[in-house]
Design an enzyme around this catalytic site. Structure first.
Site, mmCIF file in Angstrom:
data_model
loop_
_atom_site.group_PDB
_atom_site.id
_atom_site.type_symbol
_atom_site.label_atom_id
_atom_site.label_comp_id
_atom_site.label_asym_id
_atom_site.label_seq_id
_atom_site.Cartn_x
_atom_site.Cartn_y
_atom_site.Cartn_z
ATOM 1 N N GLU A 83 9.204 6.626 -31.858
ATOM 2 C CA GLU A 83 9.491 5.469 -30.997
ATOM 3 C C GLU A 83 9.079 5.772 -29.553
ATOM 4 O O GLU A 83 8.454 4.954 -28.881
ATOM 5 C CB GLU A 83 10.986 5.099 -31.057
ATOM 6 C CG GLU A 83 11.476 4.610 -32.425
ATOM 7 C CD GLU A 83 11.835 5.736 -33.402
ATOM 8 O OE1 GLU A 83 11.607 6.930 -33.051
ATOM 9 O OE2 GLU A 83 12.325 5.440 -34.509
ATOM 10 N N ASP A 108 13.704 -1.308 -45.920
ATOM 11 C CA ASP A 108 15.055 -1.066 -46.438
ATOM 12 C C ASP A 108 16.175 -1.452 -45.471
ATOM 13 O O ASP A 108 17.354 -1.408 -45.838
ATOM 14 C CB ASP A 108 15.205 0.417 -46.838
ATOM 15 C CG ASP A 108 14.847 1.371 -45.705
ATOM 16 O OD1 ASP A 108 14.251 0.927 -44.706
ATOM 17 O OD2 ASP A 108 15.180 2.561 -45.822
HETATM 18 C C1 UGA Z 1 13.844 6.230 -39.875
HETATM 19 C C2 UGA Z 1 13.366 5.093 -39.001
HETATM 20 O O1 UGA Z 1 14.243 4.001 -39.136
HETATM 21 C C3 UGA Z 1 11.960 4.718 -39.425
HETATM 22 O O2 UGA Z 1 11.535 3.593 -38.724
HETATM 23 C C4 UGA Z 1 11.061 5.916 -39.192
HETATM 24 O O3 UGA Z 1 9.754 5.620 -39.678
HETATM 25 C C5 UGA Z 1 11.577 7.105 -39.964
HETATM 26 O O4 UGA Z 1 12.971 7.341 -39.717
HETATM 27 C C6 UGA Z 1 10.780 8.341 -39.555
HETATM 28 O O5 UGA Z 1 11.335 9.202 -38.877
HETATM 29 O O6 UGA Z 1 9.604 8.389 -39.875
HETATM 30 P P1 UGA Z 1 14.145 6.191 -42.582
HETATM 31 O O7 UGA Z 1 15.117 5.307 -43.227
HETATM 32 O O8 UGA Z 1 14.430 7.636 -42.543
HETATM 33 O O9 UGA Z 1 13.859 5.658 -41.144
HETATM 34 O O10 UGA Z 1 12.654 5.977 -43.188
HETATM 35 P P2 UGA Z 1 12.219 5.160 -44.465
HETATM 36 O O11 UGA Z 1 12.971 3.881 -44.539
HETATM 37 O O12 UGA Z 1 12.236 6.045 -45.625
HETATM 38 O O13 UGA Z 1 10.697 4.827 -44.092
HETATM 39 C C7 UGA Z 1 10.350 3.918 -43.062
HETATM 40 C C8 UGA Z 1 9.331 2.919 -43.567
HETATM 41 O O14 UGA Z 1 8.169 3.606 -44.008
HETATM 42 C C9 UGA Z 1 9.829 2.101 -44.778
HETATM 43 O O15 UGA Z 1 9.442 0.766 -44.642
HETATM 44 C C10 UGA Z 1 9.171 2.773 -45.959
HETATM 45 O O16 UGA Z 1 8.906 1.951 -47.062
HETATM 46 C C11 UGA Z 1 7.876 3.292 -45.355
HETATM 47 N N1 UGA Z 1 7.399 4.537 -46.033
HETATM 48 C C12 UGA Z 1 8.246 5.548 -46.308
HETATM 49 C C13 UGA Z 1 6.065 4.633 -46.381
HETATM 50 O O17 UGA Z 1 5.288 3.703 -46.149
HETATM 51 N N2 UGA Z 1 5.628 5.756 -47.025
HETATM 52 C C14 UGA Z 1 6.474 6.800 -47.335
HETATM 53 O O18 UGA Z 1 6.017 7.792 -47.930
HETATM 54 C C15 UGA Z 1 7.813 6.681 -46.965
HETATM 55 MN MN MN Z 2 14.798 3.295 -43.824
#
Ligand code: UGA
Ligand code: MN
Length: 340
Positions: free
Chosen positions: A284, A198
């Protein structure tokens, strides 16, 4: 008597051959070689010369055009698309199903397709690979690996919990890291970058990381409740800390989009991976502690960390109120027979 009979047969055969030959020669069109007189020959030669000149002109126009395109592409760092000797970028993307998934992956793939020498490792948070992602990847024509690893239920937020109570993408990123350990030679020149599905990426960020020797860092826009989070840089151009507000005491107070790791360094530390057990916001730091001894070692990129080339954008959830209403009323869904 026998001899006479044989003679008759031979004569008859000869007669038949002669008749057939005659028949064919009468029925085939005899093409007389075109006899050109002097002036016609000169005309033909002139036509050939003109044709040759036109072709030569076309070739030199194309050469000029090629040089122009080369110059243009070098301005945006695309010239190396055809240079396999440059270090490869391994972009790791965890992805999960939600209504906007295809839109996100399409947008992201259209950025990554422009990056030279990039291998996209896409890991679906799913029990098995979905058709949607399989088709989307095949259509890009990119170099990619498609994997899947489903996050255990206990590591997913419960229905009413906010998404940030549990870390996201942990198992998927670890699956990709293991894939790299198993499939990519430790002698290969390259870097590893975590590319969430995203975020928004400028092509420039990929060229900043390409020649890293260790771990490189740069600012990330629109994250941690700020316009920008970035490393604190001293007069010597070294990282001394982090310009962040949320949890600034983390060893590496940086978003996943703000660093990349050299592939050889990665291979030299076989334990380097993420963990479900680490404190909230410490993913991280959990990973980087394996590869970085002190902040001093970090490679400062993006013009001394003064430029933003990546943004932690988050897409609004799709409004599906009418879709839900259709389902409640037992009416057909809007996306029957059409992939969205
Ligand atoms: C922030 C950070 O930018 C992420 O890199 C980090 O993984 C996340 O917090 C965290 O604390 O775990 P955020 O925008 O809150 O990001 O997270 P998402 O964009 O919702 O998820 C990160 C990635 O994991 C995305 O590529 C998303 O598609 C993937 N994801 C999310 C999954 O594979 N499974 C899920 O259930 C949710
Ligand atoms: Mn994100």
């Amino acid at each position: 008597m026998k001899n006479k009979k044989a003679l008759c047969y031979v004569a008859l055969l000869a007669l038949m051959v002669w008749c057939i030959k005659g028949f064919w020669s009468n029925n085939t069109v005899k093409v007389k070689p075109l006899e050109l007189d002097q002036s016609q020959q000169e005309f033909q030669q002139q036509v050939n010369r003109d044709d040759l000149l036109r072709k030569e002109h076309e070739i030199s126009t194309l050469k000029v055009e090629m040089a122009r395109l080369k110059m243009e592409s070098s301005k945006c760092g695309l010239e190396s698309k055809f240079s396999p000797e440059i270090p490869k970028i391994y972009a790791i993307t965890p992805t999960h199903y939600r209504a906007v998934q295809k839109a996100e992956l399409t947008r992201l793939s259209h950025t990554l397709m422009l990056v030279p020498n990039l291998h996209w490792v896409v890991v679906e948070d799913a029990e098995s690979k979905t058709d949607l992602v399989t088709k989307l990847l095949a259509k890009t024509g990119m170099s990619y690996s498609h994997l899947n690893a489903a996050t255990p239920k206990s590591w997913k937020p419960k229905a009413k919990e906010p998404r940030w109570v549990k870390p996201r993408g942990v198992l998927q990123r670890n699956t990709a890291l293991q894939w790299l350990r198993d499939n990519v030679s430790p002698n290969e020149d390259g870097v590893i970058y975590f590319v969430d599905d995203d975020n928004s990426y400028s092509l420039e960020v990929f060229e900043e990381m390409r020649y890293l020797k260790g771990v490189g860092v740069w600012p990330v826009g629109l994250v941690g409740g700020l316009m920008v989070e970035r490393p604190k840089i001293n007069a010597e151009g070294k990282v001394t800390g982090w310009l962040t507000v949320w949890s600034p005491n983390r060893p590496f107070a940086i978003d996943m989009a703000g660093f990349a790791i050299n592939l050889k360094l990665f291979h030299s530390k076989p334990n380097g991976k993420f963990s479900f057990e680490s404190e909230k916001g410490y993913q991280e730091s959990e990973l980087l502690k394996h590869f970085v001894g002190s902040l001093n070692e970090l490679e400062v990129k993006a013009d001394n960390c003064t430029k933003v080339f990546v943004w932690h954008t988050r897409t609004e959830q799709a409004n599906l109120a009418q879709e839900i209403k259709l389902r409640k009323e037992n009416k057909p869904r809007s996306d029957i027979g059409i992939e969205v």
